[in-house]
Design an enzyme around this catalytic site. Structure first.
Site, PDB file in Angstrom:
ATOM      1  N   LYS A  22     -57.339   8.866  77.146  1.00  0.00           N
ATOM      2  CA  LYS A  22     -58.686   8.348  77.397  1.00  0.00           C
ATOM      3  C   LYS A  22     -59.403   8.061  76.087  1.00  0.00           C
ATOM      4  O   LYS A  22     -60.007   6.998  75.919  1.00  0.00           O
ATOM      5  CB  LYS A  22     -59.492   9.376  78.211  1.00  0.00           C
ATOM      6  CG  LYS A  22     -60.976   9.113  78.241  1.00  0.00           C
ATOM      7  CD  LYS A  22     -61.724  10.122  79.070  1.00  0.00           C
ATOM      8  CE  LYS A  22     -62.275  11.295  78.315  1.00  0.00           C
ATOM      9  NZ  LYS A  22     -63.407  11.009  77.417  1.00  0.00           N
ATOM     10  N   ASN A  23     -59.345   9.011  75.149  1.00  0.00           N
ATOM     11  CA  ASN A  23     -60.138   8.863  73.932  1.00  0.00           C
ATOM     12  C   ASN A  23     -59.580   7.846  72.950  1.00  0.00           C
ATOM     13  O   ASN A  23     -60.184   7.597  71.912  1.00  0.00           O
ATOM     14  CB  ASN A  23     -60.305  10.222  73.239  1.00  0.00           C
ATOM     15  CG  ASN A  23     -61.283  11.114  73.988  1.00  0.00           C
ATOM     16  OD1 ASN A  23     -61.896  10.684  74.965  1.00  0.00           O
ATOM     17  ND2 ASN A  23     -61.430  12.345  73.537  1.00  0.00           N
ATOM     18  N   ARG A  93     -71.045   8.494  77.301  1.00  0.00           N
ATOM     19  CA  ARG A  93     -71.549   8.396  75.936  1.00  0.00           C
ATOM     20  C   ARG A  93     -70.715   7.478  75.058  1.00  0.00           C
ATOM     21  O   ARG A  93     -71.227   6.873  74.117  1.00  0.00           O
ATOM     22  CB  ARG A  93     -71.566   9.776  75.287  1.00  0.00           C
ATOM     23  CG  ARG A  93     -72.391  10.799  76.012  1.00  0.00           C
ATOM     24  CD  ARG A  93     -72.260  12.123  75.311  1.00  0.00           C
ATOM     25  NE  ARG A  93     -72.573  11.951  73.895  1.00  0.00           N
ATOM     26  CZ  ARG A  93     -73.797  11.921  73.388  1.00  0.00           C
ATOM     27  NH1 ARG A  93     -74.827  12.087  74.189  1.00  0.00           N
ATOM     28  NH2 ARG A  93     -73.994  11.743  72.110  1.00  0.00           N
ATOM     29  N   CYS A 117     -76.484  16.080  76.366  1.00  0.00           N
ATOM     30  CA  CYS A 117     -75.362  16.199  77.279  1.00  0.00           C
ATOM     31  C   CYS A 117     -75.056  17.668  77.476  1.00  0.00           C
ATOM     32  O   CYS A 117     -75.573  18.519  76.755  1.00  0.00           O
ATOM     33  CB  CYS A 117     -74.211  15.356  76.768  1.00  0.00           C
ATOM     34  SG  CYS A 117     -72.735  16.172  76.307  1.00  0.00           S
ATOM     35  N   ARG A 122     -75.595  16.238  70.688  1.00  0.00           N
ATOM     36  CA  ARG A 122     -74.732  15.095  70.385  1.00  0.00           C
ATOM     37  C   ARG A 122     -75.472  13.849  69.894  1.00  0.00           C
ATOM     38  O   ARG A 122     -75.480  12.808  70.566  1.00  0.00           O
ATOM     39  CB  ARG A 122     -73.867  14.752  71.596  1.00  0.00           C
ATOM     40  CG  ARG A 122     -72.948  15.879  71.962  1.00  0.00           C
ATOM     41  CD  ARG A 122     -72.001  15.541  73.063  1.00  0.00           C
ATOM     42  NE  ARG A 122     -70.855  14.752  72.619  1.00  0.00           N
ATOM     43  CZ  ARG A 122     -69.857  14.412  73.416  1.00  0.00           C
ATOM     44  NH1 ARG A 122     -69.867  14.769  74.665  1.00  0.00           N
ATOM     45  NH2 ARG A 122     -68.850  13.685  72.962  1.00  0.00           N
ATOM     46  N   ASP A 306     -61.678  20.134  72.661  1.00  0.00           N
ATOM     47  CA  ASP A 306     -61.380  19.688  74.030  1.00  0.00           C
ATOM     48  C   ASP A 306     -60.342  20.569  74.736  1.00  0.00           C
ATOM     49  O   ASP A 306     -60.063  20.375  75.919  1.00  0.00           O
ATOM     50  CB  ASP A 306     -60.910  18.225  74.032  1.00  0.00           C
ATOM     51  CG  ASP A 306     -62.072  17.253  73.859  1.00  0.00           C
ATOM     52  OD1 ASP A 306     -63.239  17.691  73.891  1.00  0.00           O
ATOM     53  OD2 ASP A 306     -61.807  16.036  73.695  1.00  0.00           O
ATOM     54  N   VAL A 328     -67.476  23.083  66.932  1.00  0.00           N
ATOM     55  CA  VAL A 328     -67.751  21.639  66.945  1.00  0.00           C
ATOM     56  C   VAL A 328     -69.030  21.314  67.729  1.00  0.00           C
ATOM     57  O   VAL A 328     -69.870  20.553  67.270  1.00  0.00           O
ATOM     58  CB  VAL A 328     -66.543  20.850  67.498  1.00  0.00           C
ATOM     59  CG1 VAL A 328     -66.837  19.348  67.531  1.00  0.00           C
ATOM     60  CG2 VAL A 328     -65.293  21.121  66.670  1.00  0.00           C
ATOM     61  N   ARG A 398     -63.418  11.720  85.372  1.00  0.00           N
ATOM     62  CA  ARG A 398     -63.699  10.925  84.177  1.00  0.00           C
ATOM     63  C   ARG A 398     -62.538  10.993  83.196  1.00  0.00           C
ATOM     64  O   ARG A 398     -62.333  10.064  82.423  1.00  0.00           O
ATOM     65  CB  ARG A 398     -64.956  11.455  83.468  1.00  0.00           C
ATOM     66  CG  ARG A 398     -66.244  11.154  84.204  1.00  0.00           C
ATOM     67  CD  ARG A 398     -67.416  11.526  83.329  1.00  0.00           C
ATOM     68  NE  ARG A 398     -67.140  11.136  81.952  1.00  0.00           N
ATOM     69  CZ  ARG A 398     -67.522  11.810  80.875  1.00  0.00           C
ATOM     70  NH1 ARG A 398     -68.220  12.900  81.001  1.00  0.00           N
ATOM     71  NH2 ARG A 398     -67.224  11.379  79.677  1.00  0.00           N
TER      72      ARG A 398
HETATM   73  C1  UD1 Z   1     -65.144  12.781  70.569  1.00  0.00           C
HETATM   74  C2  UD1 Z   1     -64.358  12.850  71.846  1.00  0.00           C
HETATM   75  C3  UD1 Z   1     -64.628  14.181  72.571  1.00  0.00           C
HETATM   76  C4  UD1 Z   1     -64.381  15.358  71.631  1.00  0.00           C
HETATM   77  C5  UD1 Z   1     -65.115  15.179  70.306  1.00  0.00           C
HETATM   78  C6  UD1 Z   1     -64.748  16.227  69.271  1.00  0.00           C
HETATM   79  C7  UD1 Z   1     -64.211  10.521  72.484  1.00  0.00           C
HETATM   80  C8  UD1 Z   1     -64.608   9.440  73.418  1.00  0.00           C
HETATM   81  N1  UD1 Z   1     -64.747  11.733  72.695  1.00  0.00           N
HETATM   82  O1  UD1 Z   1     -66.527  12.813  70.915  1.00  0.00           O
HETATM   83  O2  UD1 Z   1     -63.756  14.263  73.693  1.00  0.00           O
HETATM   84  O3  UD1 Z   1     -64.830  16.547  72.231  1.00  0.00           O
HETATM   85  O4  UD1 Z   1     -64.802  13.884  69.734  1.00  0.00           O
HETATM   86  O5  UD1 Z   1     -63.382  16.244  69.052  1.00  0.00           O
HETATM   87  O6  UD1 Z   1     -63.399  10.322  71.594  1.00  0.00           O
HETATM   88  N2  UD1 Z   1     -72.407  14.458  65.313  1.00  0.00           N
HETATM   89  C9  UD1 Z   1     -73.599  14.292  64.652  1.00  0.00           C
HETATM   90  N3  UD1 Z   1     -74.042  13.008  64.423  1.00  0.00           N
HETATM   91  C10 UD1 Z   1     -73.332  11.912  64.815  1.00  0.00           C
HETATM   92  C11 UD1 Z   1     -72.098  12.104  65.474  1.00  0.00           C
HETATM   93  C12 UD1 Z   1     -71.658  13.393  65.715  1.00  0.00           C
HETATM   94  O7  UD1 Z   1     -74.269  15.247  64.294  1.00  0.00           O
HETATM   95  O8  UD1 Z   1     -73.781  10.789  64.569  1.00  0.00           O
HETATM   96  C13 UD1 Z   1     -71.897  15.830  65.596  1.00  0.00           C
HETATM   97  C14 UD1 Z   1     -71.813  16.154  67.086  1.00  0.00           C
HETATM   98  O9  UD1 Z   1     -73.029  16.574  67.601  1.00  0.00           O
HETATM   99  C15 UD1 Z   1     -70.758  17.232  67.094  1.00  0.00           C
HETATM  100  C16 UD1 Z   1     -69.825  16.821  65.955  1.00  0.00           C
HETATM  101  O10 UD1 Z   1     -70.563  15.929  65.151  1.00  0.00           O
HETATM  102  O11 UD1 Z   1     -71.329  18.474  66.785  1.00  0.00           O
HETATM  103  C17 UD1 Z   1     -68.537  16.151  66.382  1.00  0.00           C
HETATM  104  O12 UD1 Z   1     -68.834  15.149  67.341  1.00  0.00           O
HETATM  105  P1  UD1 Z   1     -68.014  13.799  67.454  1.00  0.00           P
HETATM  106  O13 UD1 Z   1     -66.691  13.928  66.762  1.00  0.00           O
HETATM  107  O14 UD1 Z   1     -68.879  12.665  67.069  1.00  0.00           O
HETATM  108  O15 UD1 Z   1     -67.770  13.722  69.009  1.00  0.00           O
HETATM  109  P2  UD1 Z   1     -67.615  12.399  69.840  1.00  0.00           P
HETATM  110  O16 UD1 Z   1     -67.057  11.338  68.961  1.00  0.00           O
HETATM  111  O17 UD1 Z   1     -68.861  12.123  70.597  1.00  0.00           O
END
Ligand code: UD1
Length: 419
Positions: A22-23, A93, A117, A122, A306, A328, A398
């Site tokens: 999915k990701n 998201r 969320c 996030r 995850d 995380v 999902r």
């Molecule tokens: C992706 C995955 C999700 C997984 C996560 C962490 C997809 C579609 N989803 O989510 O399944 O759980 O990686 O492996 O690929 N953060 C910030 N600012 C930002 C972006 C992120 O502070 O602009 C923080 C987030 O709040 C979190 C951390 O960084 O604490 C990691 O998040 P991130 O890797 O961005 O998660 P996603 O990409 O949303």
């Protein structure tokens, strides 16, 4: 709302096939927006998030054709809107992934800001700041990100935090920018590498995928390709834990053990026997109860957040006590309260769950709160005494393709109750 009913106590035994990730499929479908020729994507899992992405692209006027092998052909020549509405972004998201491609190719994007969320706040500040550093004019107003750019410019970006979709968004945007973009502290997840592979096949110049530094040389245009999505490592890990928890034997096929090193290491620490081949993994826990383990989640190649909920479920029926630290996401222990309702002995102290394993959980009606939390409740149901009813399973749909069919194939007594 559909529910799952699981009658616990069956030792799983059998083989299943792992679906596409999915990701990886979600960012790759977003990446097709960068190409001026049709792109075909194969091994797409049949999931609700994919349907949402197709709806999102369809609303923009993008042409989508699904063939008999379930490949999706995406043709962006008919695009007329550069817009991701709140109704879709709030359910998924990952819709934010269209921001970089739309801006890079069409010079404009209106994307609803994802809200909070179940697993934490996030934010998407790193996506926005990175694009702004590449010269985009970005305003956040009325809950929307309004972005404009004539042509993005290469920039040297050092990400404050490792972000998976943030890295993907910026990498995609950089492929069509003028000049070179360097992304430091980039995510190294296999899904990021898969997106890079697809972009390279479309004509992008990207070096360093799979390391923490990406170097992207912008090109004038990207063209068509056929891309086959890599296997889902989280689905793989979830079924391996199911085998381990039920004291069973489960062989997962069409997967890649190299992507799961940290997860396999934890199963080995739990004293679960594993066999692996090039594209399969077999867990053999017959006649055995897993040992509780300590885990700390962190970005790849460390243990994936995850898989945290699933291992919390495993620890709750393992021998001894285990400590799981979530680093995380700030609030990713929603499953703990539900597992406690099934008798699990878990103490939560901030971002640490300390579990004292018990022999058997007891069935209870439980509620899914997010995707991976739901998976942990299904796993718990498989080993609980009695009938566990898992409500709000749209979260599972999902991210897990036909979970009840795959588990039934392994012998589980599980069925879906439409509601
Ligand atoms: C992706 C995955 C999700 C997984 C996560 C962490 C997809 C579609 N989803 O989510 O399944 O759980 O990686 O492996 O690929 N953060 C910030 N600012 C930002 C972006 C992120 O502070 O602009 C923080 C987030 O709040 C979190 C951390 O960084 O604490 C990691 O998040 P991130 O890797 O961005 O998660 P996603 O990409 O949303």
């Amino acid at each position: 709302m559909d529910k799952l009913i699981i009658t616990g106590g069956v030792t799983l035994d059998g083989d299943i096939r792992i679906s596409g990730a999915k990701n990886a499929a979600l960012p790759i479908l977003a990446a097709t927006l960068l190409a001026d020729e049709p792109v075909t994507v194969g091994n797409i899992p049949h999931l609700h998030d994919i349907t949402t992405t197709m709806e999102l692209l369809g609303q923009m006027g993008v042409g989508l054709v699904v063939d008999e092998k379930l490949n999706i052909e995406v043709d962006t020549s008919t695009i007329e809107k550069f817009y991701a509405p709140y109704e879709l972004v709030k359910t998924m998201r990952a819709s934010i992934l269209v921001l970089g491609p739309l801006l890079a190719r069409f010079g404009r994007a209106e994307v609803s800001l994802p809200g909070g969320c179940a697993i934490g706040s996030r934010p998407v500040n790193l996506h926005i700041e990175g694009l702004a550093r590449m010269g985009a004019d970005i305003e956040v107003k009325n809950g929307f990100i309004h972005a404009r750019a004539k042509r993005l410019k290469g920039a040297h970006l050092v990400l404050d935090q490792v972000t998976v979709t943030g890295t993907e968004n910026l990498m995609m945007a950089a492929t069509l920018a003028e000049g070179t973009t360097i992304i430091e502290n980039a995510a190294r997840e296999p899904e990021v590498v898969d997106v890079a592979r697809c972009l390279i096949a479309m004509g992008a110049h990207i070096e360093g995928a799979g390391t923490d530094t990406l170097i992207i040389e912008g090109v004038q245009r990207l063209g068509g390709t056929h891309h086959y999505v890599l296997p889902d490592r989280i689905e793989t890990g979830t079924y391996l834990v199911a085998g381990a928890m039920t004291g069973g034997r489960v062989k997962v096929k069409d997967t890649n053990p190299a992507m799961l090193e940290s997860v396999l290491e934890k199963l080995e620490q739990a004293e679960i026997k594993l066999n692996t081949g090039d594209d399969w993994i077999e867990v053999d826990a017959r006649g055995q109860r897993p040992q509780a383990i300590d885990i700390r989640t962190a970005p790849y190649p460390a243990f994936p957040t995850d898989m945290q909920a699933q291992f919390t479920a495993l620890n709750s029926v393992a021998e001894g006590s285990g400590m799981i630290s979530e680093t995380v996401f700030e609030n990713r222990f929603m499953h703990v309260q539900e597992l406690q309702r099934m008798g699990a002995d878990i103490k939560l102290e901030g971002n640490v769950a300390i579990t004292q394993g018990i022999k058997r959980l007891t069935a209870a009606p439980v509620m899914a709160t997010d995707l991976r939390a739901s998976a942990s409740l299904v796993l718990a149901g498989l080993v609980a005494e009695g009938d566990t009813l898992v409500d709000r399973i749209y979260h599972i749909d999902r991210g897990y393709e036909r979970i009840e069919e795959k588990l039934a194939q392994l012998g589980a007594r599980i069925h879906r109750v439409p509601g």
